[in-house]
Write an enzyme that holds these catalytic residues in place. Structure first.
Site, short mmCIF file in Angstrom:
data_model
loop_
_atom_site.label_atom_id
_atom_site.label_comp_id
_atom_site.label_asym_id
_atom_site.label_seq_id
_atom_site.Cartn_x
_atom_site.Cartn_y
_atom_site.Cartn_z
N ALA A 1 0.86 -1.20 0.00
CA ALA A 1 0.00 0.00 0.00
C ALA A 1 0.89 1.24 0.00
CB ALA A 1 -0.88 0.00 1.24
N GLY B 1 0.40 -5.25 0.98
CA GLY B 1 -0.79 -5.38 0.14
C GLY B 1 -0.48 -6.11 -1.16
N GLU C 1 -0.86 -9.65 -0.30
CA GLU C 1 -2.29 -9.88 -0.03
C GLU C 1 -3.08 -9.94 -1.33
OE1 GLU C 1 -2.07 -6.62 2.82
OE2 GLU C 1 -3.13 -7.90 4.22
N GLU D 1 4.75 -5.09 7.21
CA GLU D 1 3.98 -4.04 7.88
C GLU D 1 4.45 -3.78 9.31
OE1 GLU D 1 2.74 -6.45 6.09
OE2 GLU D 1 1.08 -5.77 4.85
N1 T1G Z 1 4.53 3.66 0.53
C1 T1G Z 1 4.93 4.86 0.04
N2 T1G Z 1 6.09 5.06 -0.63
C2 T1G Z 1 6.88 3.98 -0.79
C3 T1G Z 1 6.55 2.71 -0.30
C4 T1G Z 1 5.31 2.57 0.39
N3 T1G Z 1 4.90 1.39 0.86
N4 T1G Z 1 7.56 1.85 -0.63
C5 T1G Z 1 8.47 2.58 -1.31
N5 T1G Z 1 8.06 3.85 -1.41
C6 T1G Z 1 8.74 4.92 -2.12
C7 T1G Z 1 10.06 5.30 -1.47
O1 T1G Z 1 9.83 6.27 -0.47
C8 T1G Z 1 10.81 5.86 -2.65
O2 T1G Z 1 10.29 7.15 -2.91
C9 T1G Z 1 10.38 4.99 -3.82
O3 T1G Z 1 9.10 4.44 -3.42
C10 T1G Z 1 11.33 3.86 -4.09
O4 T1G Z 1 11.44 3.15 -2.87
C11 T1G Z 1 -2.32 -2.93 2.67
C12 T1G Z 1 -1.10 -1.88 4.97
C13 T1G Z 1 10.00 -2.26 -2.16
C14 T1G Z 1 12.14 -2.96 -1.08
O5 T1G Z 1 6.58 -1.85 3.72
O6 T1G Z 1 10.66 -1.89 1.33
O7 T1G Z 1 0.92 -2.77 2.24
O8 T1G Z 1 12.41 8.38 -2.38
O9 T1G Z 1 13.83 3.85 -2.48
O10 T1G Z 1 15.39 0.70 -2.57
O11 T1G Z 1 -2.03 -4.61 4.31
O12 T1G Z 1 10.67 0.43 -1.27
O13 T1G Z 1 11.80 7.82 -4.75
O14 T1G Z 1 10.47 9.53 -3.49
O15 T1G Z 1 12.73 2.06 -1.04
O16 T1G Z 1 14.25 -0.26 -4.67
C15 T1G Z 1 3.99 -2.59 3.04
C16 T1G Z 1 8.17 -0.67 1.65
C17 T1G Z 1 3.23 -1.30 3.04
C18 T1G Z 1 7.45 -2.00 1.51
C19 T1G Z 1 12.12 -1.22 -2.87
N6 T1G Z 1 5.13 -2.49 2.12
N7 T1G Z 1 9.09 -0.43 0.55
O17 T1G Z 1 13.33 -0.66 -2.39
O18 T1G Z 1 13.24 1.62 -3.50
S1 T1G Z 1 1.83 -1.33 4.14
C20 T1G Z 1 6.35 -2.10 2.55
C21 T1G Z 1 10.28 -1.08 0.51
C22 T1G Z 1 0.76 -2.41 3.39
C23 T1G Z 1 -1.33 -3.75 3.43
C24 T1G Z 1 -0.37 -2.93 4.23
C25 T1G Z 1 11.18 -0.71 -0.64
C26 T1G Z 1 11.35 -1.80 -1.67
P1 T1G Z 1 11.31 8.30 -3.43
P2 T1G Z 1 12.88 2.70 -2.38
P3 T1G Z 1 14.15 0.33 -3.32
#
Ligand code: T1G
Length: 707
Positions: free
Chosen positions: A63, A109, A112, A132
């Site tokens: 998400a 998500g 999911e 999460e």
């Molecule tokens: N939300 C918002 N922005 C995100 C994001 C996220 N979940 N993940 C990454 N970004 C942005 C990040 O800030 C950066 O922005 C750009 O994307 C590239 O990311 C519904 C509630 C996937 C391993 O926790 O672990 O789903 O700096 O630099 O090094 O039940 O991104 O370019 O402006 O990190 O290649 C669960 C979090 C969410 C994964 C890739 N998901 N992301 O790493 O790129 S909650 C996460 C990561 C959820 C559900 C629940 C990593 C990556 P900018 P990056 P990367």
């Protein structure tokens, strides 16, 4: 084609590609676009099976957590998750086989979404997980209900409480994947879907029924996981919340368990813990970018490093490079010091292998990458040199002059100094544009903060390369200004001052440390000094005094210098603020300290009295926030969030509180300012409110512009 999902009808397969670069985040609009696209494909008579995949480098990273700021109340969160759960149920009810084709990441998500599909295939490099918990929440789109049905309660508990993703192989072994793709994902997915179209079989995860023995074992695993978390969660709520949701799913129907998950998710997402962790998620990324005023230039490639000075810090830095797979030369002028360093390094790796924290082949590889030397023979080949000689300005300046004479013009020249002037070292090198501070935190191979100290003439390329080195070493970088103590140690001095004054006012060393560890710090201020070395601070004060300076105005306890004169440096001398049995790091209260505190209080005309734990925590954190505001005023840190990153990675400030500035933000800057005024009235004029703090309170603004 919708904005976010590209549909290709390649009869009998509909190929739906999610396109929301860079990581295909699920914003409300993307969820809705997937919902529409799957429904349209299912209604198309030419379609016998549907494939859902991600465009670009990955499936779906989860998400878009920026949107969670809109979930101000539990009701908001219940509404949002209600829609998402219903949408995934619609997806699961699609009458035609629905295949998730995964590459890169399927996280949160994203996983999911894949679990609501009927089948899942992935490339070998794919990673699948529910991270999460690292954001202070739990899966909110059915993850805690579908995971146990696909891979059993044990794997579900591990994925949701630890947050570490599974490799594709492990995911397949656990039952999350039906097939691992060897070649091209697109063509493999089309072939796999064509076969499913012939079978015309769907498979609803929510309809999987777990046998009673699996449920019983799962409930026992929930209890065991809770017990384990009691020791490791360090006050964090989300891991336990994930257990609650999984346990509910084992005891209830899918629908009831889903409702319980939504309720638990909602309570987490509005809590400070999640707001703090989401704040840090973006803060770490912002801190790792070049400052706005620096020309965007590429980083140089760093393949070979050298460290000058084989003391504790130099050895730790050499291990940090070796652990990242980079060959590193460790130089010292003293052969005995070099032998001691290499022995200590080998002992460190041996201990890690013995404790099962490191595979032996990694030990061998790291040791093979560290080359001790007493000469500069390899220096013309290295791409970066980190100077880590004794904290003495003249010595360091000589070191920089020597290093510059034996390295390439484009070699990055970094100093690990914690208090000395980077600009002076830059001038001494004769190559000021190549000079920068790389301030590691002890132990340098463990602590994840790297303060990149920007000198007046440090070039954009050197800053860019320094950020790249931080990424290579697995460090969280913060670019800081060249002020005394830079950022983290500068603020720490004010934190420690209040701890020492509280000791003289009547709190004990153990009480103060206990109050701060109860708050969430890994160690209290006195244990911290015993680890870092009381002699380090004493020498810094001596260096300043030699120049007629002191680090700050106002009262300063004489106790640390008294301990220094007594040879009580901390763990390294088996005595400091605590006693230590030889070979042990376990702190033992020493009545001598209370006696010294009584004497110090008497000398100040103070009568020591009881101090409440809450007052201890408030006093120390107010000192941090107030000084942090000054650091911002002096532009030594680019933003308050950088200070939060520095404290969480440099001193283990509890991430669930977001860092010292975020903590002040959550308790209210008006409360912080009121405390400063109160302390000024009670303890003296040295408690001066930072002008920025006063201004923000006056204007009802936050440390975080626009937040
Ligand atoms: N939300 C918002 N922005 C995100 C994001 C996220 N979940 N993940 C990454 N970004 C942005 C990040 O800030 C950066 O922005 C750009 O994307 C590239 O990311 C519904 C509630 C996937 C391993 O926790 O672990 O789903 O700096 O630099 O090094 O039940 O991104 O370019 O402006 O990190 O290649 C669960 C979090 C969410 C994964 C890739 N998901 N992301 O790493 O790129 S909650 C996460 C990561 C959820 C559900 C629940 C990593 C990556 P900018 P990056 P990367």
């Amino acid at each position: 084609m919708s904005d976010y999902v590209r549909t290709e009808i390649l009869a009998p397969v509909a190929l739906l590609t999610i396109e929301n670069p860079p990581v295909n985040l699920l914003s409300d609009e993307v969820w809705e676009a997937i919902d529409r696209a799957v429904a349209a494909a299912a209604a198309d008579a030419a379609v016998g099976a549907i494939v859902l995949m991600g465009g670009g480098t990955t499936f779906v990273a989860g998400a878009d957590i920026r949107r969670f700021a809109r979930l101000a109340t539990i009701d908001d969160a219940m509404m949002r998750t209600g829609w998402t759960h219903a949408m995934l149920r619609r997806l699961e009810d699609t009458p035609k086989p629905l295949v998730a084709a995964i590459h890169g990441h399927a996280l949160g998500g994203g996983l999911e979404l894949a679990m609501a599909c009927h089948f899942r295939i992935a490339t070998l490099d794919a990673r699948l997980g529910q991270p999460e918990v690292g954001l202070g929440i739990i899966p909110g789109a059915g993850g805690t209900q579908r995971l146990p049905r696909l891979c059993g309660p044990d794997v579900a508990l591990r994925l949701c409480t630890d947050g570490t993703p599974l490799t594709a192989e492990r995911a397949a072994h656990a039952g999350l994947l039906d097939h691992i793709v060897a070649g091209d994902l697109r063509s493999s997915a089309l072939g796999y879907a064509r076969a499913k179209a012939v079978q015309a079989r769907t498979r609803k995860t929510r309809e999987v029924v777990l046998p009673p023995d699996v449920i019983d074992a799962g409930l026992a695993a929930c209890a065991a996981t809770r017990a384990g978390l009691a020791a490791t969660a360090r006050g964090r709520r989300a891991p336990l919340a994930a257990v609650d949701a999984i346990e509910a799913g084992l005891l209830m129907s899918f629908d009831d368990g889903s409702l319980r998950e939504r309720e638990i998710f909602a309570a987490c997402v509005v809590a400070i813990e999640s707001r703090a962790l989401r704040h840090l998620f973006f803060a770490e990324r912002a801190a790792a970018r070049l400052p706005a005023d620096v020309t965007r230039v590429g980083a140089a490639t760093v393949r070979y490093a050298a460290v000058v000075g084989a003391g504790t810090m130099g050895s730790g830095i050499a291990m940090a490079y070796a652990n990242a797979g980079l060959p590193v030369v460790l130089k010292d002028v003293d052969g005995a010091a070099l032998d001691r360093a290499m022995t200590a390094i080998a002992r460190h790796y041996e201990s890690a292998v013995a404790k099962g924290r490191l595979e032996s082949y990694r030990r061998d590889r790291a040791l093979a990458l560290i080359t001790p030397t007493m000469d500069f023979d390899e220096f013309p080949q290295v791409d970066v040199v980190v100077e880590a000689v004794f904290e003495d300005q003249a010595l360091k300046e000589r070191a920089f002059a020597e290093i510059a004479a034996v390295t390439r013009e484009d070699c990055l020249l970094a100093s690990n100094t914690s208090t000395l002037d980077i600009d002076a070292l830059a001038e001494a090198s004769g190559r000021p544009a190549q000079v920068v501070g790389h301030h590691f935190f002890s132990p340098a191979n463990v602590m994840t903060l790297l303060e990149i100290v920007r000198g007046r003439r440090t070039s954009a390329a050197v800053l860019s390369t320094s950020l790249a080195i931080a990424r290579q070493l697995g460090k969280s970088a913060v670019i800081v200004g060249n002020g005394f103590g830079f950022v983290a140690n500068r603020m720490l001095a004010y934190y420690l001052r209040e701890a020492l004054l509280l000791l003289e006012e009547g709190a004990s060393v153990g009480q103060i440390d206990g109050a701060m560890t109860a708050f969430g710090m890994p160690v209290g201020p006195f244990a911290l000094q015993d680890i870092a070395g009381i002699d380090v601070g004493a020498r810094i004060r001596q260096h300043l005094a030699a120049g007629g300076r002191t680090w700050a105005s106002g009262p300063q306890s004489r106790l640390p210098d008294q301990l220094y004169r007594m040879g009580r440096y901390g763990q390294k001398t088996n005595a400091g603020w605590y006693r230590y049995e030889p070979g042990s790091r376990h702190p033992i209260a020493d009545p001598l300290i209370e006696q010294l505190a009584d004497d110090a209080a008497g000398a100040r005309g103070l009568t020591r009295g009881a101090v409440a734990d809450d007052d201890i925590v408030a006093r120390l954190l107010t000192a941090l926030a107030n000084e942090g505001a000054r650091v911002l005023e002096e532009r030594l840190a680019q933003r308050a969030a950088d200070i939060d990153v520095a404290y969480c990675h440099g001193f283990g400030f509890p991430r669930a509180r977001g860092g010292p500035m975020f903590h002040a933000h959550t308790i209210g800057l008006d409360t912080v300012l009121a405390r400063v005024h109160d302390y000024r009235a009670r303890f003296g004029d040295y408690w001066q409110p930072a002008p920025l703090l006063e201004q923000l309170v006056r204007e009802s603004r936050s440390f975080y512009e626009g937040s």
